[in-house]
Motif scaffolding. Structure first.
Motif, PDB file in Angstrom:
ATOM      1  N   GLN A  78      -9.813  -0.369  28.473  1.00 49.81           N
ATOM      2  CA  GLN A  78     -11.247  -1.145  28.734  1.00 49.81           C
ATOM      3  C   GLN A  78     -12.171  -0.150  28.531  1.00 49.81           C
ATOM      4  O   GLN A  78     -13.568  -0.495  28.808  1.00 49.81           O
ATOM      5  N   LEU A  79     -12.080   0.900  27.880  1.00 49.52           N
ATOM      6  CA  LEU A  79     -13.163   1.898  27.745  1.00 49.52           C
ATOM      7  C   LEU A  79     -13.425   2.228  26.128  1.00 49.52           C
ATOM      8  O   LEU A  79     -12.339   2.126  25.350  1.00 49.52           O
ATOM      9  N   ALA A  80     -14.358   2.931  25.972  1.00 48.36           N
ATOM     10  CA  ALA A  80     -14.775   3.285  24.551  1.00 48.36           C
ATOM     11  C   ALA A  80     -15.785   4.481  24.772  1.00 48.36           C
ATOM     12  O   ALA A  80     -16.638   4.223  25.733  1.00 48.36           O
ATOM     13  N   HIS A  81     -15.898   5.324  24.030  1.00 51.74           N
ATOM     14  CA  HIS A  81     -17.038   6.260  24.204  1.00 51.74           C
ATOM     15  C   HIS A  81     -18.342   5.616  23.635  1.00 51.74           C
ATOM     16  O   HIS A  81     -18.155   4.794  22.504  1.00 51.74           O
ATOM     17  N   TYR A  82     -19.290   6.023  24.265  1.00 51.24           N
ATOM     18  CA  TYR A  82     -20.646   5.102  23.896  1.00 51.24           C
ATOM     19  C   TYR A  82     -21.589   6.209  22.794  1.00 51.24           C
ATOM     20  O   TYR A  82     -21.430   7.542  22.937  1.00 51.24           O
TER      21      TYR A  82
END
Length: 319
Positions: A112-116
C-alpha cells in the motif's frame, strides 16, 4: 502502552462529530510497515463514511477512525523482501474498510506504499495518493482515454477533478471542465480547453464526448446520453441521495447499449502509486492544495469539503 494523537468519531453525523483524542499507538503486525504520518487529506469517501451515507457497509461499531491517504516517514519495516527502510519518505492509502490515517502513526502493508517525489513537501504529497491514483485508473486504465479524444470532467475544480483536467491534457485529449463560476479561470489555467459554469450548463447544451469523468454523481442518465457510441463514463461516486438506485442504473448501463457507465473504487498499490510519482516528476500532474489545517481543525477541513467550490484538496498537517 504508548499513546498517540488520532481523530475519531462516536456517531455518524456532521463534521462536528470529529474529535482529536489520545489512543493506543499503532503497533505493526508481522510484515507491516510503521509510518509516522506527516500529513493526510480529506477525500469524498471520508465525508461519505463519517456522515453515515454508507452505514449499510460500515456498520455501527464506534468509535471509528478517519483518513484514507497520507504522506510520512517509515519508522520500522519488515526486513524480508521489503523495499522500504527507516527514514524513507512514503505516501500511501489505507484499505477502505480500515480508515485511520488522521493519526500520528499508522501501520500498513508494504503493497500500500510507495516512495513519493522528493520535490514535494509532505502537505503536497498527502494531497495526491487517492485522487491521483483514482484519475490514473479512471482515465488511463478504465477509460482508455487517447490523444484527440474529447473528455468532460464534472467537478473540475475539486480534488479529483483538478487532477483529471491536468492528466487529460497530458494525454493529449480535448478537455472540457464543469465548475462553479468563480473557478472557471482556474480550471482553464490547469489545462482545460473549455471551462463552463455547471449552474447554467445543462447536458443538452454540450456536444458528444468519448470519456466523461463524473465526480458529482447526480442524474447519471442525462450525462450518459452525451457519450459517443462506445464512449465511457467513469463515475467515482454514486448519487448519495439515491445510492442504490444510482448503482442499479450504472449496473444496467454496463449490459445495455453502447454507452457505458462504470462505477469503481480503485485500490492503489505500490505500482500505481509509483506511476503517480512518475507523472508528478514529468509534470503531467501537480498537487493542488486549497488549505492546510492542523489536526485539531479537521472538522473545519471536512466542512470545507462538504460546502464545495474549493480548488483542490483540504490537507491536514499531523506533525
Amino acid at each position: 502502552m504508548t499513546k498517540m494523537k488520532a481523530v475519531v468519531y462516536d456517531q455518524y453525523g456532521g463534521p462536528e462529530m470529529l474529535r482529536e483524542t489520545s489512543i493506543d499507538a499503532s503497533t505493526p503486525k508481522e510484515g507491516e510497515v510503521l509510518v509516522r504520518v506527516h500529513a493526510t487529506s480529506v477525500n469524498g469517501y471520508d465525508v461519505a463514511v463519517r456522515s453515515g451515507a454508507l452505514k449499510m457497509f460500515t456498520g455501527r461499531k464506534f468509535p471509528k477512525r478517519i483518513g484514507v491517504d497520507f504522506a510520512g516517514e517509515v519508522l520500522t519495516a519488515a526486513k524480508a523482501a521489503s523495499p522500504f527502510t527507516p527514514g524513507d519518505r512514503v505516501w500511501g492509502v489505507t484499505p477502505l474498510h480500515q480508515l485511520g490515517s488522521a493519526a500520528e502513526l499508522i501501520c500498513v502493508a508494504p503493497a500500500q506504499l510507495a516512495h513519493y517525489p522528493i520535490e514535494l513537501d509532505p502537505a503536497e504529497a498527502a494531497a495526491l495518493p487517492v485522487v491521483g491514483s483514482t484519475v490514473i485508473t479512471a482515465l488511463r486504465d478504465r477509460g482508455k482515454l487517447e490523444a484527440r479524444q474529447r473528455l468532460l470532467v464534472r467537478g473540475a475544480s475539486g480534488g479529483v477533478g483538478s487532477i483529471a483536467v491536468q492528466f487529460g491534457r497530458a494525454l493529449g485529449a480535448h478537455v472540457t471542465g464543469l465548475a462553479g463560476a468563480s473557478n472557471l479561470d482556474f480550471v482553464r489555467e490547469i489545462g482545460a480547453d473549455e471551462a463552463l459554469d455547471y449552474a447554467v450548463t445543462a447536458p443538452a447544451d454540450l456536444d458528444a464526448f468519448d470519456v466523461i469523468l463524473d465526480t458529482v454523481g447526480s442524474n447519471p442518465s442525462a450525462w450518459r446520453r452525451l457519450l459517443v457510441p462506445g464512449g465511457r463514463m467513469m463515475a467515482i461516486v454514486p448519487d448519495l441521495e439515491h445510492p442504490l438506485m444510482s448503482m442499479a442504473y450504472i449496473a444496467w448501463s454496463r449490459v445495455h447499449g453502447a454507452r457505458r457507465v462504470r462505477f469503481f473504487s480503485d485500490k492503489p498499490d505500490t505500482r500505481l502509486l509509483t506511476d503517480l510519482a512518475d507523472y508528478v516528476r514529468n509534470g503531467a500532474i501537480k498537487p493542488i492544495v486549497d488549505r492546510v489545517y492542523p489536526m485539531s481543525d479537521i472538522a473545519e477541513a471536512h466542512r470545507a469539503m462538504e460546502i464545495g467550490g474549493r480548488r483542490g484538496k483540504q490537507v491536514i498537517r499531523v506533525v
